[in-house]
Design a protein around this motif. Structure first.
Motif, PDB file in Angstrom:
ATOM      1  N   LEU A 219      34.466  34.295  43.956  1.00  0.00           N
ATOM      2  CA  LEU A 219      33.799  35.278  44.669  1.00  0.00           C
ATOM      3  C   LEU A 219      34.049  36.785  44.298  1.00  0.00           C
ATOM      4  O   LEU A 219      35.351  36.953  44.521  1.00  0.00           O
ATOM      5  N   ILE A 220      33.311  37.399  43.357  1.00  0.00           N
ATOM      6  CA  ILE A 220      33.603  38.703  43.180  1.00  0.00           C
ATOM      7  C   ILE A 220      32.833  39.996  43.882  1.00  0.00           C
ATOM      8  O   ILE A 220      31.741  39.752  43.924  1.00  0.00           O
ATOM      9  N   LEU A 221      33.652  40.678  44.388  1.00  0.00           N
ATOM     10  CA  LEU A 221      33.233  41.703  45.293  1.00  0.00           C
ATOM     11  C   LEU A 221      32.970  42.995  44.681  1.00  0.00           C
ATOM     12  O   LEU A 221      33.966  43.457  43.858  1.00  0.00           O
ATOM     13  N   SER A 222      31.978  43.609  44.862  1.00  0.00           N
ATOM     14  CA  SER A 222      31.536  44.859  44.289  1.00  0.00           C
ATOM     15  C   SER A 222      30.916  45.870  45.071  1.00  0.00           C
ATOM     16  O   SER A 222      30.581  45.405  46.371  1.00  0.00           O
ATOM     17  N   ASP A 223      30.807  47.346  44.727  1.00  0.00           N
ATOM     18  CA  ASP A 223      30.382  48.114  45.654  1.00  0.00           C
ATOM     19  C   ASP A 223      28.964  47.769  46.164  1.00  0.00           C
ATOM     20  O   ASP A 223      28.227  48.267  47.307  1.00  0.00           O
ATOM     21  N   ASP A 224      28.159  47.254  45.247  1.00  0.00           N
ATOM     22  CA  ASP A 224      26.757  47.075  45.495  1.00  0.00           C
ATOM     23  C   ASP A 224      26.348  45.580  45.872  1.00  0.00           C
ATOM     24  O   ASP A 224      25.150  45.060  45.555  1.00  0.00           O
ATOM     25  N   GLY A 225      27.301  44.657  46.038  1.00  0.00           N
ATOM     26  CA  GLY A 225      27.097  43.274  46.212  1.00  0.00           C
ATOM     27  C   GLY A 225      28.098  42.344  45.931  1.00  0.00           C
ATOM     28  O   GLY A 225      29.262  42.519  45.971  1.00  0.00           O
ATOM     29  N   TYR A 226      27.851  40.980  45.430  1.00  0.00           N
ATOM     30  CA  TYR A 226      28.716  39.954  45.227  1.00  0.00           C
ATOM     31  C   TYR A 226      28.104  39.049  44.152  1.00  0.00           C
ATOM     32  O   TYR A 226      27.014  38.946  44.134  1.00  0.00           O
ATOM     33  N   ARG A 227      29.140  38.366  43.661  1.00  0.00           N
ATOM     34  CA  ARG A 227      28.655  37.246  42.909  1.00  0.00           C
ATOM     35  C   ARG A 227      29.755  35.971  43.027  1.00  0.00           C
ATOM     36  O   ARG A 227      30.707  36.230  43.316  1.00  0.00           O
ATOM     37  N   ALA A 228      29.013  34.965  43.377  1.00  0.00           N
ATOM     38  CA  ALA A 228      29.732  33.513  43.880  1.00  0.00           C
ATOM     39  C   ALA A 228      29.427  32.364  43.174  1.00  0.00           C
ATOM     40  O   ALA A 228      28.158  32.191  42.938  1.00  0.00           O
ATOM     41  N   GLY A 229      30.362  31.686  42.754  1.00  0.00           N
ATOM     42  CA  GLY A 229      29.860  30.227  42.159  1.00  0.00           C
ATOM     43  C   GLY A 229      31.053  29.761  41.623  1.00  0.00           C
ATOM     44  O   GLY A 229      32.198  30.348  41.564  1.00  0.00           O
TER      45      GLY A 229
END
Length: 265
Positions: A219-229
């Motif tokens: 799970l990658i968190l960033s200022d404008d959202g996330y990506r997960a998988g």
């Protein structure tokens, strides 16, 4: 992987003052999965883990944790029952008084009716001994926890979580204060818990390559959202550069994909 999740997250919103740390997170955590949470300092990794543990109420959305075939909100469980379902390893340990390493690790059995300083239960003794062996702290079992190094104290905390034995393990920077061999050992241990005992692990991590080497999901968190998988899908150069706001180089070494910072000269 089990079809029944241990944790279900729907539309999760986490805020800090007037800033949104995380918005509309949708995720399921299943047995047999090792999730690493990546992102810059202050992005909300610790806040997320505390929310997943039920220690910090979300600002929106729904969190449900599993018990058998049921998933219910954290607040519907008695504290002792919730402690049997999930355990949290904080990033920092605060010791208000002296205690031996063995007594501290034995406190992980408290949700099962074994008191903080009770080591007379045979099963508890066996669990404590095994956990100390797993984290390489057997030789310190009679040491005072207030006299341990930061890395040693963190491994004692991990041993306590192992003795607690929840199906869902939440860890905030479990490799902090550790040297390189200890980091590898801890991540391998967490991976083994997932593979051999069908537990689920969610751990925040600053080292992208440790995550790449041991995690099953990211799970990658960033200022404008996330990506997960799954790691192979999410650990992509463009996603990482965006999240960490720095240039990275992708290289192959020993059959593995590694990400290295590009230093300005």
């Amino acid at each position: 992987m089990s079809s029944q999740p241990l944790l279900r997250i729907r539309g999760l919103l986490l805020e800090a003052g007037d800033r949104s740390l995380l918005r509309n997170l949708n995720l399921e955590i299943h047995p047999g999965e090792f999730w690493c949470v990546l992102g810059r300092n202050g992005i909300g990794k610790s806040t997320l883990l505390h929310a997943l543990a039920g220690l910090r109420p979300p600002d929106g959305g729904m969190l449900e944790i599993g018990c058998g075939n049921a998933l219910r909100p954290h607040r519907e469980y008695a504290p002792a029952m919730l402690a049997r379902l999930r355990g949290l390893l904080p990033q920092h340990q605060f010791d208000a008084f002296s205690s031996s390493v063995m007594e501290t690790v034995a406190s992980g059995r408290f949700p099962y009716g074994v008191g903080f300083m009770q080591l007379d239960e045979e099963d508890a003794q066996a669990r404590v001994q095994k956990a100390l062996e797993q984290v390489g702290m057997t030789g310190h079992r009679h040491a005072d926890i207030t006299r341990l190094s930061g890395g040693e104290r963190q491994r004692v905390a991990l041993a306590t979580l192992l003795v607690q034995d929840p199906p869902l393990c939440l860890l905030d920077e479990p490799t902090s204060h550790q040297d390189m061999p200890a980091q590898q050992s801890i991540m391998a241990l967490l991976r083994e818990l997932v593979l051999s005992q069908a537990k689920a692990v969610v751990a925040s991590c600053h080292d992208i390559n440790l995550a790449a080497g041991f995690a099953t999901h990211v799970l990658i968190l960033s200022d404008d959202g996330y990506r997960a998988g799954p790691c192979g899908e999410v650990l992509q150069l463009e996603y990482l550069e965006h999240a960490f706001a720095c240039r990275l180089q992708e290289v192959q070494a020993a059959g593995r994909k590694l990400f290295l910072p590009v230093f300005a000269v």
